[in-house]
Design a protein around this motif. Sequence first.
Motif, short mmCIF file in Angstrom:
data_model
loop_
_atom_site.label_atom_id
_atom_site.label_comp_id
_atom_site.label_asym_id
_atom_site.label_seq_id
_atom_site.Cartn_x
_atom_site.Cartn_y
_atom_site.Cartn_z
N MET A 1 0.81 -1.22 0.00
CA MET A 1 0.00 0.00 0.00
C MET A 1 0.84 1.26 0.00
O MET A 1 0.30 2.37 -0.10
CB MET A 1 -0.90 0.04 1.24
N PHE B 1 -7.00 -12.31 7.29
CA PHE B 1 -7.52 -11.27 6.40
C PHE B 1 -6.42 -10.43 5.74
O PHE B 1 -6.49 -10.12 4.55
CB PHE B 1 -8.48 -10.35 7.17
N GLU C 1 -4.86 -11.78 2.52
CA GLU C 1 -5.86 -11.71 1.45
C GLU C 1 -5.88 -10.29 0.86
O GLU C 1 -5.84 -10.10 -0.36
CB GLU C 1 -7.23 -12.05 2.05
N LEU C 2 -5.89 -9.32 1.74
CA LEU C 2 -5.92 -7.92 1.32
C LEU C 2 -4.64 -7.56 0.57
O LEU C 2 -4.67 -6.89 -0.47
CB LEU C 2 -6.10 -7.02 2.56
N LYS D 1 -4.72 -8.98 -2.97
CA LYS D 1 -5.64 -8.21 -3.83
C LYS D 1 -5.01 -6.90 -4.29
O LYS D 1 -5.13 -6.50 -5.44
CB LYS D 1 -6.92 -7.87 -3.05
N ILE D 2 -4.34 -6.23 -3.36
CA ILE D 2 -3.75 -4.93 -3.69
C ILE D 2 -2.59 -5.11 -4.67
O ILE D 2 -2.44 -4.35 -5.63
CB ILE D 2 -3.32 -4.19 -2.41
N MET E 1 -4.02 -5.80 -8.05
CA MET E 1 -4.58 -4.57 -8.60
C MET E 1 -3.48 -3.67 -9.16
O MET E 1 -3.62 -3.11 -10.25
CB MET E 1 -5.32 -3.87 -7.46
N LYS E 2 -2.38 -3.59 -8.42
CA LYS E 2 -1.30 -2.70 -8.87
C LYS E 2 -0.63 -3.24 -10.12
O LYS E 2 -0.19 -2.48 -10.98
CB LYS E 2 -0.28 -2.52 -7.73
#
Lengths: 263, 328
Positions: free
Chosen positions: B231, B312, B315-316, B319-320, B323-324
């Motif tokens: 992130m 969790f 998993e997050l 996903k990130i 996405m990137k």
Amino acid sequence: MEILVCARRVPDTSENEIQLNGAGNDIERDDLVYSINEPDNYAVEEALQIVAKSGGNVTVATVGTDEDEEILRREMAMGANHGVLLSDDAFNGSDGKGIATVLKGFVQKNRFDLVLTGVQAEDGGAQVGGMLAAMLDYPFASLVNSIEVVDGTKLKISREIEGGNREMSEIDLPCVLSIQTGINEPRYVGMRGIRQVASLEIPTYGASDLGVDAASVGEAAANVKRDDYFVPVLGKGATILEGSNEEIADKLIAMMKAKGGLQ
Amino acid sequence: MTARIFAYIVHKDGVLDDTAAELLAAAKKIDPSASPTALVTGSGAELDTVCNSLCTSYAEVWKIASESLAYPNAELVRQALTKLLPAGALVLVPHNHFGIDLGPGLSIKMNAAFVSDVVGIDGVDGTALKVVRQEFGGQVSTHVRCNISSGAVINLRPGAFKPVQSAPVAGVVIDKSAEVGAVTAKRRYLTTVVAEAGDVDISKEPVLISIGRGIQEKDNIGIAEELAEAMGAVVSCSRPVVDAKWLPKSRQVGSSGQTVKPKIYLACGISGSFQHLAGLKGNPFIVAINKNPKAPIFQVAEVGIVTDMLEFLPELTNKIRAMKQVSV
């Protein structure tokens, strides 16, 4: 150095969801996991480290009932020399001052150079150590996060103040200190250690043994009493995201993008 | 209600602490007609500045000046107040590192009741002051009755009482220094050691992945670090993680750690004690991830996820990352 650590057995909040009982006059205690109050365990470890360097003995005392013996044994398995149960029907329902009064009786029957407590227990009172010190006319310091023995008459200590800063002081013995978590790394206690102390006799002292006036402790003497328990409402509460972890992750990513936290 | 109410004023470098106004608000909750007296200890011109600035809100300001009180050593302040306070007084004290040092012992010396970390006041019923406290790390609250017939020391949680606007008063400063005389203590203040700066300054970061007791063991910290990396965020934490020596003190958010003001705050396995929340400013978007649906953090968070952070967060992170990759 002769050191007394005052400890308490409490429901472990990291292991328990605290619920109210049906009547709302207490929490539901049936299925709770109990353990020694966390700051008290740091206090015992600190006492053990001091006597390892300077000699002496560590005594752990608790005001409670037979059920509370388990924490005394645990701390003896850690290395404390003595465990003492201060127990009497007259002590039931004591407020912080009542507990301090019982402990004062025990301190006066003995000779301790240093008395330690945990900074606070599950009720967040942070009060017994300071009261005990005032009753004994000993100097006191709260939130202590380091102790250095200067000589047989004084200690150099630090207190945790705002922003992670440390207030350094010198304090004369005998004194009472309330110990903050993180002051040390408490040693591990294995089952073997617990078994070794399982059959040791734990001395129990009541009001008359301690010279405590029964009228000065217990519920009747308490100035501070709970009416009931309730669940607080602090804010409007969070919107709870539902679904599988994967679905929730998608929702959360969309939200964080909208808030500018994800490019 | 005839008991006289006093408020102990915390100040530093000639500036009033926020609690000076909060104690006044609390006094009005005890008795709307109360005119509490400010108690101020210190020395020199700074003390005079503080006393004068209190005169618009407190009708009476008791100034207690002494070189030995230049630094607020609770052992000395307790002696000074014990000499001055009338029997039956109600003394309001902020429940901060100073009040925790002062209050319990002061109540014994005054032969008065003590109630600590009060978050609400419901008024007086006969000889009982009705207050609200929290237990079990804020998971439950209790209504408490404190017998004030012989006076009381009431420690109030900082931030719990909102200052109220009221018409300015023409207060007077009364110098009580001579009545106190010399004070000495068996605890002597030496110096203050300022916290060391860390490798990153979490107080300046816009996105914080903050971890608490729910991280369970040191080896799991990598889970939070991977998410932070994905992130472009930084890992901060609550007290238990620092106590366990898994992260340095400079990463701790809270009253005894750093004050942060991020845009987004992911509180992962953090229960949300008031000491932790006190370090969180600037109204961030708080996401609470916790297995315990009763954790107080859910009451202040915008969004809550009741799940095991250890399952969790990876998993997050995945996903990130995915996405990137797509967007590159």
